[in-house]
Scaffold this motif. Structure first.
Motif, PDB file in Angstrom:
ATOM      1  N   HIS A   1       0.888  -1.241  -0.035  1.00 35.34           N
ATOM      2  CA  HIS A   1       0.091  -0.099  -0.038  1.00 35.34           C
ATOM      3  C   HIS A   1       0.846   1.478   0.063  1.00 35.34           C
ATOM      4  N   SER A   2       2.310   0.791   0.095  1.00 40.26           N
ATOM      5  CA  SER A   2       3.082   2.341   0.092  1.00 40.26           C
ATOM      6  C   SER A   2       3.697   2.355  -1.309  1.00 40.26           C
ATOM      7  N   SER A   3       3.083   1.419  -2.208  1.00 38.92           N
ATOM      8  CA  SER A   3       3.818   1.519  -3.517  1.00 38.92           C
ATOM      9  C   SER A   3       2.860   1.951  -4.531  1.00 38.92           C
ATOM     10  N   MET A   4       3.149   2.235  -5.417  1.00 41.39           N
ATOM     11  CA  MET A   4       2.260   2.737  -6.582  1.00 41.39           C
ATOM     12  C   MET A   4       2.500   2.129  -7.960  1.00 41.39           C
ATOM     13  N   SER A   5       3.496   1.063  -7.649  1.00 42.38           N
ATOM     14  CA  SER A   5       3.766   0.297  -8.966  1.00 42.38           C
ATOM     15  C   SER A   5       3.145  -1.101  -8.964  1.00 42.38           C
ATOM     16  N   MET A   6       2.457  -1.333  -9.991  1.00 40.27           N
ATOM     17  CA  MET A   6       1.629  -2.754 -10.284  1.00 40.27           C
ATOM     18  C   MET A   6       2.667  -3.903 -10.007  1.00 40.27           C
ATOM     19  N   ASP A   7       3.973  -3.530 -10.783  1.00 40.85           N
ATOM     20  CA  ASP A   7       4.922  -4.679 -10.485  1.00 40.85           C
ATOM     21  C   ASP A   7       5.274  -5.200  -9.401  1.00 40.85           C
ATOM     22  N   ALA A   8       5.681  -3.885  -8.335  1.00 41.02           N
ATOM     23  CA  ALA A   8       6.105  -4.064  -7.048  1.00 41.02           C
ATOM     24  C   ALA A   8       5.120  -4.853  -6.223  1.00 41.02           C
TER      25      ALA A   8
ATOM     26  N   LEU B   1      -3.814  -3.113  -6.061  1.00 45.39           N
ATOM     27  CA  LEU B   1      -3.665  -3.054  -7.588  1.00 45.39           C
ATOM     28  C   LEU B   1      -4.641  -1.950  -8.250  1.00 45.39           C
ATOM     29  N   GLU B   2      -5.843  -1.383  -7.122  1.00 42.55           N
ATOM     30  CA  GLU B   2      -6.767  -0.706  -7.579  1.00 42.55           C
ATOM     31  C   GLU B   2      -6.310   0.680  -7.426  1.00 42.55           C
TER      32      GLU B   2
END
Length: 617
Positions: A174-181, A292-293
């Motif tokens: 939830h601290s990442s805005m990267s879908m891959d991460a 993801l959303e």
């Protein structure tokens, strides 16, 4: 063989020591291994193996053994009903072919249901006969209690560890805005918690190649009913594959606004998913769906900001009063670069309904192949304000040789008037996304005013420098361009043209036919010179031509060709007389002097028989 009471005491001590040694991370599998080794030592047995009973699949699974079995697989029992009447203690009396190597069997039951089986192989013949039925029954009950305690403690520690990982991964994704991460963290967490399982992420609308991630496309036409059920209903689905001896769990990646994919977990050896594991995987999938959303919304917002910046920069550039050719060239480059298009063209709709491609369109739109797309455009759009978004032109024109399959068409509208269309093509089918189509619509909508102004400004400029009757340039424009040529070019030729006996034409046929003759001669002049040459109306029935960087010999030839064509092609037939002057950079000249010498030559031609070309003396 040791005393039963002493043995049970040692086994309980083993459990306590295992709990202490594990420091809160106790695994029931490691304890089972120590348990069977202790029993094997106490019974002086050659082998002790603990089988877990799977009543639904009717087979025994080896959970722990005093020996290493690399090749031994799960044992499928042909007559599984024998377990229903299984005695609490059996010595050489267990008629199952698959277990014939063992002599002593200790069934382990929980709430009258058989859950496990301890099978022992004698080390010293006859040693197992010393065990009484009562001792065997009591030993089985106590071992079951120890096993239950070990399993319960293992579940608690395992659950604690799982939810600790869940908290960690929730905080991280939830601290990442990267879908891959986000996707990478999900797979890594599952591999840590369930290392023997296999995982796949079935994602929708995913065109990115994620490195080293087990991702599959989730098609809406998927034949896997369980996958589609999980995706459509948003609930976990479990599917047993008996032949393949595995169980599939499908957990939807669900956010607040929808389901973004499905997490597939494959358990080998046909093992059923315990309820707590299903609950954990579901929570993890829901956490992933929410993350993801958020990542998708963040990327959409960034893309929207980028699109707005793109539109703003394009609009700003177009409002710099560029010439129409520069405007359309800039628009083409913007579209080709931003949308990765193969071709970009701009159709200008004239007041009479005819359509022409504007300068700045890519070269394809000046070729013969363009007709296929233009005809389709006329049929589908006509005068409507609707846009076109076609994924595969071959489906629309199956009988045609379609070079470009993907097509987007957006009308250029200003003040409810259609000025033209932007046409974007790509060779691959379904190349452009719907987001790309919406961006093109927005771009054309926001730049239509600048495009319309550029077109109108070009038309106004043309009206100012063009004679309305003949379509030739005005005399003032001719003067301006000749002055520029005298400064920068090497040489040039000036031709003064006069229609012979033009007053007689007006008197005989009327002024309307006289105007028609002027138009005919002007059209012959325009078709006989280059785009860089200048044809102008000098005044009355006199016309003029300036040919920059053209020698007197070439210029005289052009004048003679025009004179011949006029006598052959005009109706009613007329002739012209031409006076030709020229200049070179070796002898710098003036515009008025060029005019004077050409006029003198024309005067001689008119007074020596007309219908001729004369060059200055």
């Amino acid at each position: 063989m040791r005393n039963m009471t002493q043995l049970l005491y040692e086994l309980k001590t083993l459990l306590i020591n295992q709990m202490d040694d594990s420091k809160g991370r106790m695994e029931d599998t490691s304890f089972l291994k120590k348990l069977v080794l202790a029993i094997c030592d106490a019974f002086e047995a050659e082998e002790v193996t603990y089988f877990k009973v799977d009543n639904s699949q009717q087979h025994l699974h080896i959970e722990a053994s005093s020996k290493h079995y690399q090749d031994r697989k799960d044992i499928r029992i042909a007559n599984f009903s024998l377990f229903n009447d299984c005695e609490p203690y059996a010595y050489n009396d267990f008629q199952i072919e698959e277990l014939k190597d063992f002599q002593l069997y200790l069934p382990l039951k929980s709430e009258d249901e058989l859950v496990g089986l301890l099978a022992l192989k004698e080390g010293i013949p006859g040693s197992f006969e010393k065990i009484t039925l009562e001792e065997g029954e009591a030993f089985s009950r106590e071992v079951m209690k120890i096993l239950n305690a070990a399993i319960h403690i293992s579940e608690i520690t395992s659950e604690r560890r799982r939810y600790k990982k869940l908290f960690r991964v929730t905080e991280k994704i939830h601290s990442s805005m990267s879908m891959d991460a986000v996707l990478g963290e999900i797979i890594q967490t599952l591999q840590e918690v369930y290392p023997s399982f296999t995982y796949y992420l079935l994602l929708t609308h995913d065109n990115t190649n994620h490195e080293d991630l087990p991702i599959k496309d989730l098609g809406y036409d998927s034949e896997n009913v369980a996958v589609m059920q999980a995706f459509v209903t948003g609930t976990v689905q479990i599917e047993d594959e008996l032949i393949a001896r595995k169980t599939n769990l499908y957990a939807p990646l669900k956010g607040k606004q929808g389901v973004y994919g499905v997490l597939q977990v494959i358990a080998p050896n046909a093992r059923m998913f315990p309820e707590k594991e299903v609950e954990f995987i579901t929570l993890l999938a829901n956490t992933a769906g929410g993350a993801l959303e958020n990542a998708q919304l963040y990327q959409q917002s960034r893309r929207l900001i980028s699109d707005l910046q793109f539109i703003n920069e394009t609009s700003h550039k177009l409002n710099l009063n560029l010439r129409l050719s520069e405007t359309m060239e800039f628009m083409k480059e913007q579209i080709m670069h931003s949308f990765h298009a193969d071709e970009a063209g701009f159709v200008f709709v004239l007041p009479d309904g005819t359509a022409n491609f504007l300068p700045g369109s890519s070269e394809f739109f000046s070729s013969d192949q363009t007709g296929l797309y233009v005809d389709f455009l006329k049929e589908k759009i006509g005068s409507t304000t609707e846009s076109l978004f076609i994924g595969d032109m071959h489906l629309k024109l199956p009988e045609k040789d379609v070079k470009y399959r993907s097509m987007m068409v957006v009308p250029m509208i200003e003040s409810d008037q259609i000025h033209g269309y932007a046409l974007v093509l790509h060779k691959d089918s379904y190349y452009f996304s719907f987001e790309t189509f919406k961006l093109l619509q927005s771009l054309i909508h926001h730049t239509s005013l600048a495009l319309a102004n550029s077109m109108l400004r070009e038309e106004l400029e043309k009206m100012v420098i063009t004679d309305h009757l003949t379509g030739l340039y005005s005399r003032s424009y001719l003067d301006e361009k000749m002055l520029e040529s005298l400064k920068k070019d090497h040489n040039g030729t000036f031709i003064l043209v006069d229609i012979d006996n033009f007053k007689k034409v007006n008197d005989t046929y009327g002024h309307q036919i006289g105007d028609e003759i002027l138009i005919q001669v002007s059209m012959i002049i325009q078709s006989s010179i280059r785009e860089t040459d200048i044809g102008a109306r000098w005044g009355g029935e006199e016309l003029a031509i300036y040919l920059p960087n053209v020698s007197i010999q070439v210029g005289q030839g052009i004048a003679q060709r025009i004179q011949e064509r006029v006598s052959e092609q005009t109706n009613p037939k007329v002739t012209i007389s031409c006076g030709v002057s020229y200049w070179t950079n070796q002898n710098r000249d003036h515009v008025k002097a060029l005019f004077k010498r050409a006029d003198d030559a024309l005067y001689v031609a008119k007074n020596t028989g007309k219908n001729k070309v004369l060059v200055q003396k």
